[in-house]
Design an enzyme around this catalytic site. Structure first.
Site, mmCIF file in Angstrom:
data_model
loop_
_atom_site.group_PDB
_atom_site.id
_atom_site.type_symbol
_atom_site.label_atom_id
_atom_site.label_comp_id
_atom_site.label_asym_id
_atom_site.label_seq_id
_atom_site.Cartn_x
_atom_site.Cartn_y
_atom_site.Cartn_z
ATOM 1 N N LYS A 95 15.333 -5.388 -54.769
ATOM 2 C CA LYS A 95 16.415 -4.775 -55.537
ATOM 3 C C LYS A 95 17.388 -5.910 -55.857
ATOM 4 O O LYS A 95 18.032 -6.466 -54.965
ATOM 5 C CB LYS A 95 17.115 -3.678 -54.756
ATOM 6 C CG LYS A 95 18.199 -2.996 -55.587
ATOM 7 C CD LYS A 95 19.134 -2.167 -54.762
ATOM 8 C CE LYS A 95 20.290 -1.697 -55.659
ATOM 9 N NZ LYS A 95 21.391 -1.102 -54.878
ATOM 10 N N ALA A 182 24.591 3.876 -57.492
ATOM 11 C CA ALA A 182 26.009 3.625 -57.187
ATOM 12 C C ALA A 182 26.941 4.682 -57.762
ATOM 13 O O ALA A 182 26.801 5.112 -58.909
ATOM 14 C CB ALA A 182 26.469 2.243 -57.665
ATOM 15 N N GLY A 183 27.905 5.103 -56.937
ATOM 16 C CA GLY A 183 28.973 5.981 -57.368
ATOM 17 C C GLY A 183 28.793 7.450 -57.048
ATOM 18 O O GLY A 183 29.745 8.222 -57.133
ATOM 19 N N SER A 205 26.516 5.095 -49.530
ATOM 20 C CA SER A 205 27.776 5.504 -48.904
ATOM 21 C C SER A 205 27.947 7.019 -48.841
ATOM 22 O O SER A 205 28.505 7.544 -47.875
ATOM 23 C CB SER A 205 28.968 4.900 -49.654
ATOM 24 O OG SER A 205 28.917 3.499 -49.649
#
Length: 257
Positions: A95, A182-183, A205
């Protein structure tokens, strides 16, 4: 329904990051609950020779390891890290992350494209974390990347998909899998990514920092599956005004004057 990525067939469309968990035990429970078949690991945060590490968890669960070049700010550094990961983890998958600055953690488009081109030439299966830029996504595909991974919003922000229009354009034009990266903060946003046409979603996350990572991982699994199924089913068109679910001509005349 399975999908193709890097020349292999996969069942799960959810990819999980391994950073940020409170313990290896919590990470293992979350990974198992997610049903993921691919997990990302940052070479700079892991000692491949150490036992009792997250690598033992990966081995027990039998998931595919995807090293990433997190923390790299130049193409040269990312290329070097990818080669170290290939040697350490015995995999050609990477990645690719080349970050532009510390505050936004947005990718550096110029350095990212240069690193991707070189790593593809070196025989890597390259999965690049990129801006939600349709032009850059097309360039990454043209140099031979196995997928493109546009961000939904800044890493760790939990802000969801800030520019669904661009993501939809990337999906429409892509000839390789598109993985939203992401996000994502909660399950509805993961489902939204799939409804936009993405082939998969990468989370970190939103699971590792949740109050209950295992429960959130299970929720994300269901969200990705339901979003994919909803897209296949085909949503109704959006309308400005109401439209009765039962047309007037199909109603039964009660005969009451």
């Amino acid at each position: 329904m399975g999908w193709q990525l890097g020349g292999r067939e996969w069942k799960s469309r959810l990819i999980l990051g391994t950073g940020g968990f409170r313990s290896h035990e919590a990470m293992e429970r979350a990974l198992a609950a997610s049903g993921t078949e691919i997990v990302t690991v940052a070479l700079r945060r892991v000692d491949p020779s150490a036992r009792g590490s997250l690598l033992d968890v990966v081995e027990r669960l039998g998931v595919h390891l995807l090293p990433n070049t997190a923390g790299c700010y130049t193409a040269r550094d990312a290329i070097r890290t990818a080669h170290l990961a290939r040697e350490a983890f015995e995999t050609d998958w990477v990645k690719l992350e080349v970050i532009g600055d510390d505050r936004t953690l947005f990718p550096d488009a110029v350095e990212l494209l240069a690193a991707a081109e070189r790593l593809v030439a070196d025989g890597f299966t390259v999965l690049p974390y990129t801006n939600d830029d349709p032009i850059l996504a097309r360039r990454l595909e043209e140099v031979g990347c196995a997928a493109v991974m546009p961000l939904g919003s800044p890493i760790g922000s939990g802000s969801g998909i800030r520019n669904p229009y661009n993501v939809a354009i990337i999906v429409e034009r892509a000839g390789v899998p598109v993985i939203l990266d992401a996000g994502i903060g909660t399950a509805s946003e993961a489902a939204r990514a799939m409804e936009l046409g993405c082939d998969g979603v990468l989370l970190a996350s939103s699971v590792s920092r949740a109050d209950d990572p295992e429960a959130m991982a299970a929720a994300m699994r269901k969200a990705v599956e339901s979003g994919f199924e909803a897209r296949r089913a085909g949503r109704i068109p959006k309308r400005l005004y109401a439209e009765a679910s039962t047309p007037p001509e199909d109603t039964v005349d009660s005969g009451i004057a």
